[in-house]
Design a protein around this motif. Structure first.
Motif, PDB file in Angstrom:
ATOM      1  N   GLU A   1      43.694  80.438  37.610  1.00 55.24           N
ATOM      2  CA  GLU A   1      43.998  79.088  38.079  1.00 55.24           C
ATOM      3  C   GLU A   1      44.266  78.134  36.919  1.00 55.24           C
TER       4      GLU A   1
ATOM      5  N   GLN B   1      51.094  79.922  51.321  1.00 53.95           N
ATOM      6  CA  GLN B   1      51.681  78.596  51.103  1.00 53.95           C
ATOM      7  C   GLN B   1      51.235  77.595  52.175  1.00 53.95           C
TER       8      GLN B   1
ATOM      9  N   THR C   1      51.080  70.020  53.049  1.00 53.13           N
ATOM     10  CA  THR C   1      50.321  69.046  53.839  1.00 53.13           C
ATOM     11  C   THR C   1      50.799  67.637  53.529  1.00 53.13           C
TER      12      THR C   1
ATOM     13  N   ARG D   1      51.126  69.649  58.751  1.00 52.32           N
ATOM     14  CA  ARG D   1      50.721  70.794  57.935  1.00 52.32           C
ATOM     15  C   ARG D   1      51.623  71.968  58.298  1.00 52.32           C
TER      16      ARG D   1
ATOM     17  N   ALA E   1      50.861  67.277  49.475  1.00 53.80           N
ATOM     18  CA  ALA E   1      50.021  68.177  48.683  1.00 53.80           C
ATOM     19  C   ALA E   1      50.406  69.602  49.054  1.00 53.80           C
TER      20      ALA E   1
ATOM     21  N   GLU F   1      49.833  74.064  48.298  1.00 58.85           N
ATOM     22  CA  GLU F   1      48.973  75.140  47.821  1.00 58.85           C
ATOM     23  C   GLU F   1      49.754  76.442  47.891  1.00 58.85           C
TER      24      GLU F   1
ATOM     25  N   SER G   1      45.860  74.979  44.352  1.00 64.19           N
ATOM     26  CA  SER G   1      46.369  73.726  44.910  1.00 64.19           C
ATOM     27  C   SER G   1      47.021  72.874  43.836  1.00 64.19           C
ATOM     28  N   SER G   2      47.937  72.024  44.273  1.00 69.24           N
ATOM     29  CA  SER G   2      48.545  71.070  43.333  1.00 69.24           C
ATOM     30  C   SER G   2      47.468  70.091  42.876  1.00 69.24           C
TER      31      SER G   2
ATOM     32  N   SER H   1      49.241  64.784  44.206  1.00 69.35           N
ATOM     33  CA  SER H   1      50.137  64.741  45.358  1.00 69.35           C
ATOM     34  C   SER H   1      51.421  64.002  44.970  1.00 69.35           C
TER      35      SER H   1
END
Length: 218
Positions: free
Chosen positions: A88, A131, A134, A144, A201, A203, A208-209, A212
């Motif tokens: 990550e 993926q 959101t 979403r 946002a 993922e 996750s990003s 945002s």
């Protein structure tokens, strides 16, 4: 005695000719591969990342359970990438939009950008099963991508060090509110405009990003 010497001489000539032919032709070379030749040709081709698949998350479709996409015809020899899984801390995930603001009737186009900032190649499942897009307005989750997603699939790819890949095509938000039970509803609530602010946002692969992406609707 003379005839015997002639036979011995003839046999000797045949043996010498056979030895010379063997030294020149070296027929045994056709059935073996040198170490250099073996190492220069890989047994199979690894699947390298070129772009990211796009979820099918349109309204009017019902969500389905995740599935693994079968290999395409002729791809049976493609090997699973052998590099370590992406960490990550080495991967950056960003949500992208085609514009910063949208007038009435314009639908935002959403994408993901994935970058391997590490010093080594790594593998990652970038399939649509991993993926999530959101869209929120304040604390209110408006949309979403997984609510009405259909036919999700896995895709394990090799992400080279320093490589960035983006969605093969953008995902369209139709400016309506999503919910699992409303995928077929013809009257889904429409997101307010008038300069209202929304945040995207994303993922992918469990990452996750970190920030945002803001967009405005008019």
């Amino acid at each position: 005695m003379y005839r015997r010497r002639r036979i011995v001489l003839l046999v000797g000539i045949i043996v010498v000719a056979a030895v010379v032919w063997l030294l020149i032709a070296q027929p045994w070379r056709g059935s073996a591969t040198s170490p250099d030749a073996a190492s220069s040709t890989p047994a199979a081709t690894q699947a390298a990342a070129t772009d990211l698949p796009v979820p099918n998350a349109t309204a009017g479709a019902q969500p389905t359970e995740s599935a693994t996409a079968p290999p395409a015809e002729g791809d049976q020899n493609i090997a699973t990438p052998t590099a370590a899984a992406c960490a990550e801390g080495d991967v950056t995930v960003e949500g992208l939009t085609d514009q910063d603001s949208y007038g009435s009737g314009q639908n935002p186009q959403l994408s993901i950008r994935l970058t391997n900032n590490g010093t080594a190649d790594c593998t990652m499942n970038v399939g649509t099963t991993t993926q999530v897009f959101t869209l929120t307005s304040g604390d209110d989750v408006w949309w979403r991508s997984t609510d009405c997603q259909t036919e999700p699939s896995d895709m394990l790819v090799l992400l080279a060090a320093g490589q960035s890949v983006t969605s093969a095509a953008p995902l369209t938000w139709d400016r309506t509110r999503s919910a699992v039970g409303s995928c077929d509803a013809p009257d889904r609530a429409t997101a307010p405009g008038g300069g209202a602010s929304y945040h995207l946002a994303v993922e992918i692969g469990g990452i996750s990003s970190s920030q945002s992406k803001q967009l405005l609707l008019y």
